[in-house]
Enzyme design. Structure first.
Site, PDB file in Angstrom:
ATOM      1  N   GLY A  39      17.410  17.839  27.433  1.00 48.47           N
ATOM      2  CA  GLY A  39      18.597  18.636  27.747  1.00 48.47           C
ATOM      3  C   GLY A  39      19.121  18.367  29.144  1.00 48.47           C
ATOM      4  O   GLY A  39      18.762  17.390  29.784  1.00 48.47           O
ATOM      5  N   HIS A  53      23.753  14.354  30.339  1.00 46.26           N
ATOM      6  CA  HIS A  53      24.713  13.604  31.157  1.00 46.26           C
ATOM      7  C   HIS A  53      25.161  12.377  30.362  1.00 46.26           C
ATOM      8  O   HIS A  53      24.742  12.187  29.208  1.00 46.26           O
ATOM      9  CB  HIS A  53      24.087  13.237  32.505  1.00 46.26           C
ATOM     10  CG  HIS A  53      22.745  12.555  32.400  1.00 46.26           C
ATOM     11  ND1 HIS A  53      22.589  11.307  31.813  1.00 46.26           N
ATOM     12  CD2 HIS A  53      21.497  12.945  32.763  1.00 46.26           C
ATOM     13  CE1 HIS A  53      21.319  10.955  31.855  1.00 46.26           C
ATOM     14  NE2 HIS A  53      20.623  11.942  32.412  1.00 46.26           N
ATOM     15  N   GLY A  80      24.320   9.395  30.432  1.00 45.91           N
ATOM     16  CA  GLY A  80      23.225   8.546  29.941  1.00 45.91           C
ATOM     17  C   GLY A  80      22.799   8.991  28.547  1.00 45.91           C
ATOM     18  O   GLY A  80      22.713   8.184  27.612  1.00 45.91           O
ATOM     19  N   HIS A  81      22.557  10.299  28.396  1.00 52.51           N
ATOM     20  CA  HIS A  81      22.192  10.828  27.074  1.00 52.51           C
ATOM     21  C   HIS A  81      23.331  10.580  26.080  1.00 52.51           C
ATOM     22  O   HIS A  81      23.100  10.189  24.932  1.00 52.51           O
ATOM     23  CB  HIS A  81      21.951  12.342  27.133  1.00 52.51           C
ATOM     24  CG  HIS A  81      20.847  12.773  28.051  1.00 52.51           C
ATOM     25  ND1 HIS A  81      21.082  13.455  29.222  1.00 52.51           N
ATOM     26  CD2 HIS A  81      19.500  12.635  27.964  1.00 52.51           C
ATOM     27  CE1 HIS A  81      19.929  13.732  29.811  1.00 52.51           C
ATOM     28  NE2 HIS A  81      18.951  13.233  29.079  1.00 52.51           N
ATOM     29  N   GLN A 121      16.573   2.691  28.516  1.00 58.19           N
ATOM     30  CA  GLN A 121      15.812   1.759  29.354  1.00 58.19           C
ATOM     31  C   GLN A 121      15.448   2.394  30.703  1.00 58.19           C
ATOM     32  O   GLN A 121      14.460   2.013  31.328  1.00 58.19           O
ATOM     33  CB  GLN A 121      16.634   0.482  29.573  1.00 58.19           C
ATOM     34  CG  GLN A 121      16.010  -0.546  30.496  1.00 58.19           C
ATOM     35  CD  GLN A 121      14.677  -1.060  29.986  1.00 58.19           C
ATOM     36  OE1 GLN A 121      14.509  -1.253  28.788  1.00 58.19           O
ATOM     37  NE2 GLN A 121      13.729  -1.271  30.885  1.00 58.19           N
ATOM     38  N   LYS A 122      16.224   3.401  31.122  1.00 58.00           N
ATOM     39  CA  LYS A 122      15.933   4.142  32.356  1.00 58.00           C
ATOM     40  C   LYS A 122      14.444   4.507  32.445  1.00 58.00           C
ATOM     41  O   LYS A 122      13.853   4.461  33.519  1.00 58.00           O
ATOM     42  CB  LYS A 122      16.815   5.396  32.361  1.00 58.00           C
ATOM     43  CG  LYS A 122      16.385   6.526  33.242  1.00 58.00           C
ATOM     44  CD  LYS A 122      16.722   6.240  34.675  1.00 58.00           C
ATOM     45  CE  LYS A 122      16.540   7.433  35.586  1.00 58.00           C
ATOM     46  NZ  LYS A 122      15.361   8.233  35.361  1.00 58.00           N
ATOM     47  N   ARG A 176      17.530  15.091  36.943  1.00 58.29           N
ATOM     48  CA  ARG A 176      16.944  15.509  38.221  1.00 58.29           C
ATOM     49  C   ARG A 176      17.854  15.206  39.415  1.00 58.29           C
ATOM     50  O   ARG A 176      17.571  15.685  40.523  1.00 58.29           O
ATOM     51  CB  ARG A 176      15.581  14.843  38.427  1.00 58.29           C
ATOM     52  CG  ARG A 176      14.495  15.376  37.490  1.00 58.29           C
ATOM     53  CD  ARG A 176      13.115  14.867  37.868  1.00 58.29           C
ATOM     54  NE  ARG A 176      12.043  15.568  37.185  1.00 58.29           N
ATOM     55  CZ  ARG A 176      11.452  15.119  36.059  1.00 58.29           C
ATOM     56  NH1 ARG A 176      11.820  13.969  35.520  1.00 58.29           N
ATOM     57  NH2 ARG A 176      10.489  15.821  35.489  1.00 58.29           N
TER      58      ARG A 176
HETATM   59  P1  AMP Z   1      15.376  12.942  29.274  1.00 56.80           P
HETATM   60  O1  AMP Z   1      16.242  14.086  28.860  1.00 56.80           O
HETATM   61  O2  AMP Z   1      15.445  12.634  30.727  1.00 56.80           O
HETATM   62  O3  AMP Z   1      13.984  13.034  28.722  1.00 56.80           O
HETATM   63  O4  AMP Z   1      16.006  11.661  28.580  1.00 56.80           O
HETATM   64  C1  AMP Z   1      16.224  11.597  27.203  1.00 56.80           C
HETATM   65  C2  AMP Z   1      16.548  10.180  26.824  1.00 56.80           C
HETATM   66  O5  AMP Z   1      17.716   9.761  27.530  1.00 56.80           O
HETATM   67  C3  AMP Z   1      15.427   9.195  27.207  1.00 56.80           C
HETATM   68  O6  AMP Z   1      15.305   8.208  26.203  1.00 56.80           O
HETATM   69  C4  AMP Z   1      15.951   8.614  28.496  1.00 56.80           C
HETATM   70  O7  AMP Z   1      15.443   7.317  28.751  1.00 56.80           O
HETATM   71  C5  AMP Z   1      17.438   8.561  28.219  1.00 56.80           C
HETATM   72  N1  AMP Z   1      18.171   8.495  29.497  1.00 56.80           N
HETATM   73  C6  AMP Z   1      17.991   9.294  30.573  1.00 56.80           C
HETATM   74  N2  AMP Z   1      18.798   8.892  31.586  1.00 56.80           N
HETATM   75  C7  AMP Z   1      19.473   7.805  31.129  1.00 56.80           C
HETATM   76  C8  AMP Z   1      20.439   6.933  31.709  1.00 56.80           C
HETATM   77  N3  AMP Z   1      20.873   7.082  32.962  1.00 56.80           N
HETATM   78  N4  AMP Z   1      20.910   5.920  30.944  1.00 56.80           N
HETATM   79  C9  AMP Z   1      20.480   5.743  29.668  1.00 56.80           C
HETATM   80  N5  AMP Z   1      19.570   6.534  29.070  1.00 56.80           N
HETATM   81  C10 AMP Z   1      19.071   7.548  29.796  1.00 56.80           C
END
Ligand code: AMP
Length: 284
Positions: free
Chosen positions: A28, A31, A33-34, A145-146, A184
């Site tokens: 959650g 942004h 990226g998600h 890939q992050k 973050r």
């Molecule tokens: P998180 O909510 O941070 O656990 O991320 C959920 C998914 O989104 C994971 O597969 C992350 O690698 C991906 N993710 C997070 N930040 C980015 C980003 N800047 N670009 C692409 N994917 C992202």
């Protein structure tokens, strides 16, 4: 877009889904990226499921589980225009009811880098991802890939356990100045935000050196350390050049590798990576 919290409700829905089912696991506070993962899934599938769950098992006792940013309403507002079919947002008690006692551990790939600094992190990740893959049974699950090591751990787990889901890794989405988007990043104060792009500059320096023919790993690590040393606010946790499949540290680049960095910036921990000598991947 249907929001589901209860696993028993979900169990009545899953058998009714038809066509290609995709899953995007997230914690959650969404942004771009998600959303890039959601858009790719939307293009490639019939049913798109976004999982939102801040997973306590992947946080250490002194980490930021309690203060991890959460905003369910905002997340749903961002997902509605993306034509997501289901948002699966269970409570901690739903996912880990009393009596829960199973752990999935991916041994070797979980040890270095993030695993060395965050003991138990990847068994927390593998356990919750295994549970969500079992519940949703997607044809495809999309990851960023992050979190490069996470992609390797999850891919290995899926292969080892015979889970039929295809794991798709999507490129890192960045702000204009190169900083990888992360939930973050909201923790950063303006002064910290101003120096955070040094992380990507360090990775880019390595990529340029490899493009110019450098193959020795230690000079590449030195380049990253030198760029990061430009700000006293950045405290380096690791600057790694590792084999892209095993994550063993390289002495010389003979094939695909991952350059990765973890820093502390004030109270915030940031990670980023780029792939080296992996032209077909296109992830950056
Ligand atoms: P998180 O909510 O941070 O656990 O991320 C959920 C998914 O989104 C994971 O597969 C992350 O690698 C991906 N993710 C997070 N930040 C980015 C980003 N800047 N670009 C692409 N994917 C992202």
């Amino acid at each position: 877009m249907k929001v589901i919290q209860s696993i028993s409700e979900w169990k009545t829905i899953r058998p009714t889904l038809q066509g290609r089912v995709s899953l995007i696991p997230t914690m959650g506070f969404l942004h771009e990226g998600h959303l890039s993962l959601v858009r790719r899934a939307r293009k490639e599938s019939d049913v798109v499921i976004v999982w939102i769950f801040v997973n306590p098992k992947q946080f250490g006792p002194k980490e930021d589980f309690d203060k991890y940013p959460r905003n369910r309403e905002r997340d749903l507002e961002l997902l509605r225009p993306e034509r997501v079919d289901y948002v699966f947002a269970p409570t901690v008690e739903e996912v880990y009811p009393p009596g829960f006692q199973t752990t999935v551990a991916v041994e070797m790939l979980s040890k270095p880098l993030e695993g060395a600094l965050r003991p138990g992190h990847f068994s927390g990740v593998a356990t919750v991802v295994a549970k969500m893959l079992c519940l949703t049974q997607p044809h495809t699950a999309y990851f960023g890939q992050k979190d490069g090591q996470q992609c390797l751990v999850v891919s290995r787990m899926v292969q080892d356990l015979g889970i039929l889901t295809e794991i798709v890794v999507c490129p890192t989405v960045r702000d204009a100045d190169g900083l990888a988007l992360s939930s973050r990043n909201v923790y950063l104060n303006p002064e910290e935000r101003a120096v955070a792009p040094l992380i990507y500059q360090a990775l880019e320096k390595v990529r340029a050196a490899v493009a110019d023919g450098e193959r020795e790993a230690e000079p590449l690590r030195g380049m990253m350390r030198a760029v990061l040393a430009r700000s006293p606010l950045l405290s380096l946790q690791y600057a790694s050049i590792a084999d892209a499949k095993t994550l063993e540290e390289c002495t010389r680049l003979n094939g695909p590798a991952m350059a990765s960095i973890a820093v502390r910036l004030g109270q915030t921990r940031l990670i980023d990576n780029v792939m080296l000598l992996a032209p077909s991947q296109g992830a950056h």
